[in-house]
Design a protein around this motif. Sequence first.
Motif, PDB file in Angstrom:
ATOM      1  N   SER A   1       0.844  -1.193   0.000  1.00  0.00           N
ATOM      2  CA  SER A   1       0.000   0.000   0.000  1.00  0.00           C
ATOM      3  C   SER A   1       0.881   1.244   0.000  1.00  0.00           C
ATOM      4  CB  SER A   1      -0.901   0.021   1.242  1.00  0.00           C
ATOM      5  OG  SER A   1      -1.722   1.159   1.255  1.00  0.00           O
ATOM      6  N   ILE A   2       0.432   2.269  -0.728  1.00  0.00           N
ATOM      7  CA  ILE A   2       1.122   3.555  -0.709  1.00  0.00           C
ATOM      8  C   ILE A   2       0.216   4.565  -0.029  1.00  0.00           C
ATOM      9  CG2 ILE A   2       2.238   5.366  -2.039  1.00  0.00           C
ATOM     10  CD1 ILE A   2       2.773   3.368  -4.228  1.00  0.00           C
ATOM     11  N   HIS A   3       0.706   5.172   1.003  1.00  0.00           N
ATOM     12  CA  HIS A   3      -0.083   6.122   1.786  1.00  0.00           C
ATOM     13  C   HIS A   3       0.132   7.510   1.187  1.00  0.00           C
ATOM     14  CE1 HIS A   3      -0.476   2.577   4.213  1.00  0.00           C
ATOM     15  NE2 HIS A   3       0.842   2.494   4.276  1.00  0.00           N
ATOM     16  N   THR A   4       0.573   8.474   1.956  1.00  0.00           N
ATOM     17  CA  THR A   4       0.781   9.805   1.414  1.00  0.00           C
ATOM     18  C   THR A   4       1.961   9.833   0.440  1.00  0.00           C
ATOM     19  OG1 THR A   4      -0.155  10.869   3.352  1.00  0.00           O
ATOM     20  CG2 THR A   4       1.314  12.205   1.999  1.00  0.00           C
ATOM     21  N   MET A   5       1.772  10.541  -0.671  1.00  0.00           N
ATOM     22  CA  MET A   5       2.843  10.789  -1.636  1.00  0.00           C
ATOM     23  C   MET A   5       3.043  12.294  -1.745  1.00  0.00           C
ATOM     24  SD  MET A   5       1.827   8.046  -4.607  1.00  0.00           S
ATOM     25  CE  MET A   5       3.505   7.759  -5.197  1.00  0.00           C
ATOM     26  N   GLY A   6       4.240  12.681  -2.098  1.00  0.00           N
ATOM     27  CA  GLY A   6       4.488  14.116  -2.163  1.00  0.00           C
ATOM     28  C   GLY A   6       5.634  14.476  -3.075  1.00  0.00           C
ATOM     29  N   TRP A   7       5.703  15.764  -3.340  1.00  0.00           N
ATOM     30  CA  TRP A   7       6.797  16.344  -4.119  1.00  0.00           C
ATOM     31  C   TRP A   7       7.522  17.376  -3.252  1.00  0.00           C
ATOM     32  CZ3 TRP A   7       8.450  14.588  -8.715  1.00  0.00           C
ATOM     33  CH2 TRP A   7       7.583  13.790  -9.461  1.00  0.00           C
ATOM     34  N   TYR A   8       8.829  17.317  -3.321  1.00  0.00           N
ATOM     35  CA  TYR A   8       9.695  18.266  -2.642  1.00  0.00           C
ATOM     36  C   TYR A   8      10.640  18.839  -3.690  1.00  0.00           C
ATOM     37  CZ  TYR A   8       8.149  16.242   1.791  1.00  0.00           C
ATOM     38  OH  TYR A   8       7.387  15.819   2.859  1.00  0.00           O
TER      39      TYR A   8
ATOM     40  N   VAL B   1       6.671  20.819  -1.490  1.00  0.00           N
ATOM     41  CA  VAL B   1       5.893  21.494  -2.522  1.00  0.00           C
ATOM     42  C   VAL B   1       4.416  21.136  -2.375  1.00  0.00           C
ATOM     43  CG1 VAL B   1       5.489  21.714  -5.005  1.00  0.00           C
ATOM     44  CG2 VAL B   1       7.839  21.535  -4.126  1.00  0.00           C
ATOM     45  N   ALA B   2       4.104  19.848  -2.357  1.00  0.00           N
ATOM     46  CA  ALA B   2       2.707  19.411  -2.286  1.00  0.00           C
ATOM     47  C   ALA B   2       2.654  17.958  -1.840  1.00  0.00           C
ATOM     48  CB  ALA B   2       2.019  19.565  -3.643  1.00  0.00           C
ATOM     49  N   THR B   3       1.531  17.591  -1.208  1.00  0.00           N
ATOM     50  CA  THR B   3       1.304  16.204  -0.823  1.00  0.00           C
ATOM     51  C   THR B   3      -0.103  15.790  -1.214  1.00  0.00           C
ATOM     52  OG1 THR B   3       0.552  16.785   1.397  1.00  0.00           O
ATOM     53  CG2 THR B   3       2.908  16.297   1.126  1.00  0.00           C
ATOM     54  N   ILE B   4      -0.284  14.475  -1.312  1.00  0.00           N
ATOM     55  CA  ILE B   4      -1.608  13.925  -1.604  1.00  0.00           C
ATOM     56  C   ILE B   4      -1.747  12.615  -0.837  1.00  0.00           C
ATOM     57  CG2 ILE B   4      -0.769  12.797  -3.729  1.00  0.00           C
ATOM     58  CD1 ILE B   4      -3.625  13.323  -4.881  1.00  0.00           C
ATOM     59  N   THR B   5      -2.871  12.462  -0.140  1.00  0.00           N
ATOM     60  CA  THR B   5      -3.095  11.249   0.636  1.00  0.00           C
ATOM     61  C   THR B   5      -3.613  10.132  -0.262  1.00  0.00           C
ATOM     62  OG1 THR B   5      -5.400  11.749   1.147  1.00  0.00           O
ATOM     63  CG2 THR B   5      -3.712  12.687   2.613  1.00  0.00           C
TER      64      THR B   5
END
Length: 123
Positions: free
Chosen positions: A30-37, A48-52
């Motif tokens: 499973s992949i939980h929160t993903m984000g860009w830095y 920069v941004a995250t997505i749950t």
Amino acid sequence: QVQLVESGGGLVQAGGSLRLSCAASGNIFSIHTMGWYRQAPGNQRELVATITEGGSTNYVDFVKGRFTISRDNAKNTVYLQMNSLKPEDTAVYYCNADVTAQVSVYMTRRAYWGKGTLVTVSS
């Protein structure tokens, strides 16, 4: 092990657009929160941004209204659509993901990073 691979960086003029992608692979449960830095030369890495997993998003103020984060859970991929780019957006952009995966015989949850993709915005 889990790998994150970013793509889509490049050189663009101010006001232009780019779309970054980050694909996760491995024995993923499973992949939980993903984000860009991102990290500009001489600066620290910054969010920069995250997505749950459910699709809730969060943006830092300096990209609100210009960048959009999205994900395709079936493809284990997160995207960053970047519009109205500015020279100050120039940086290496890194993908981050909170992943539950099988490592050896164990199920393990930890954060993973990609190696980054360079975005250069010319004035």
